[in-house]
Motif scaffolding. Structure first.
Motif, PDB file in Angstrom:
ATOM      1  N   ILE A  30       0.832  -1.205   0.000  1.00 32.90           N
ATOM      2  CA  ILE A  30       0.000   0.000   0.000  1.00 32.90           C
ATOM      3  C   ILE A  30       0.864   1.252   0.000  1.00 32.90           C
ATOM      4  O   ILE A  30       0.584   2.219  -0.723  1.00 32.90           O
ATOM      5  CB  ILE A  30      -0.966  -0.016   1.201  1.00 32.90           C
ATOM      6  CG1 ILE A  30      -2.022  -1.096   0.987  1.00 32.90           C
ATOM      7  CG2 ILE A  30      -1.625   1.334   1.408  1.00 32.90           C
ATOM      8  CD1 ILE A  30      -2.891  -1.359   2.187  1.00 32.90           C
ATOM      9  N   THR A  31       1.948   1.248   0.775  1.00 35.51           N
ATOM     10  CA  THR A  31       2.828   2.407   0.823  1.00 35.51           C
ATOM     11  C   THR A  31       3.482   2.658  -0.529  1.00 35.51           C
ATOM     12  O   THR A  31       3.494   3.795  -1.023  1.00 35.51           O
ATOM     13  CB  THR A  31       3.918   2.197   1.898  1.00 35.51           C
ATOM     14  OG1 THR A  31       3.292   1.990   3.161  1.00 35.51           O
ATOM     15  CG2 THR A  31       4.842   3.389   1.978  1.00 35.51           C
ATOM     16  N   VAL A  32       4.030   1.628  -1.152  1.00 36.43           N
ATOM     17  CA  VAL A  32       4.708   1.792  -2.439  1.00 36.43           C
ATOM     18  C   VAL A  32       3.722   2.236  -3.519  1.00 36.43           C
ATOM     19  O   VAL A  32       3.995   3.153  -4.293  1.00 36.43           O
ATOM     20  CB  VAL A  32       5.435   0.494  -2.845  1.00 36.43           C
ATOM     21  CG1 VAL A  32       5.910   0.549  -4.279  1.00 36.43           C
ATOM     22  CG2 VAL A  32       6.608   0.241  -1.918  1.00 36.43           C
ATOM     23  N   ALA A  33       2.556   1.613  -3.572  1.00 36.80           N
ATOM     24  CA  ALA A  33       1.562   1.982  -4.578  1.00 36.80           C
ATOM     25  C   ALA A  33       1.061   3.409  -4.366  1.00 36.80           C
ATOM     26  O   ALA A  33       0.883   4.165  -5.332  1.00 36.80           O
ATOM     27  CB  ALA A  33       0.401   1.000  -4.545  1.00 36.80           C
ATOM     28  N   SER A  34       0.869   3.814  -3.117  1.00 37.03           N
ATOM     29  CA  SER A  34       0.401   5.171  -2.825  1.00 37.03           C
ATOM     30  C   SER A  34       1.453   6.216  -3.189  1.00 37.03           C
ATOM     31  O   SER A  34       1.133   7.243  -3.792  1.00 37.03           O
ATOM     32  CB  SER A  34       0.034   5.309  -1.352  1.00 37.03           C
ATOM     33  OG  SER A  34      -0.986   4.412  -1.014  1.00 37.03           O
TER      34      SER A  34
END
Length: 175
Positions: A30-34
């Protein structure tokens, strides 16, 4: 951007292999995609704003200014011209501020290139190192060989045909 390219080339898998086995992947994903989405969103606003500045300065419509200005043309032709036109009406930014914008932009381009080279090297060398053939080879030697081979391949892009070669490779990779 990182996430868009990293999944297909194995960079994300290579970086994830360094995580502890008990670490959950949901938060990392989620962090990388965000962050990737945020970076793409901000970059899009910057590019469209620069094309708008050029269209207003030249007195043309956006479609005319934006046609054919992608990739290297956008970075090394359109963006410097946009920085130059930011000193005119109605923007009237000082020369120092425009210089700061230009230096910051090209510093980010250089850092993006270094980071991309690091990521490509890491993804490729991790896959080679994890294979049975080079399982016992020292990691530093594997990375050195990958870097030297990449350095030798890059000579094909340093002569007069370099941009044509880059466009050809880019075209056939993106089909």
């Amino acid at each position: 951007v990182f996430f868009s390219v990293g999944v297909c080339f194995g960079m994300m898998t290579a970086y994830a292999s360094y995580n502890p086995p008990i670490q959950g992947v949901q938060a990392d994903a989620i962090t990388v995609a965000s962050l990737d989405t945020l970076a793409s969103f901000i970059s899009g606003f910057m590019v469209f704003a620069a094309v708008g500045v050029l269209a207003r300065a030249k007195g043309q419509n956006v479609e005319t200014v934006a046609s054919g200005s992608g990739g290297l043309g956008l970075v090394f032709v359109s963006m410097p011209e946009a920085f130059e036109h930011l000193g005119e009406e109605p923007f009237v930014l000082s020369w120092r501020f425009r210089q700061l914008l230009a230096v910051s932009f090209y510093l980010l381009v250089v850092l993006l290139g270094i980071d991309s080279a690091f990521s490509l090297c890491e993804g490729f060398s991790t896959c080679i190192k994890d294979s049975r053939l080079l399982k016992n080879a020292p990691r530093e030697y594997v990375i050195a060989v990958v870097c030297i081979v990449g350095y030798c391949i890059s000579f094909g892009y340093c002569d007069d045909m370099g941009l044509y070669s880059l466009d050809t490779v880019d075209y056939y990779i993106n089909i």
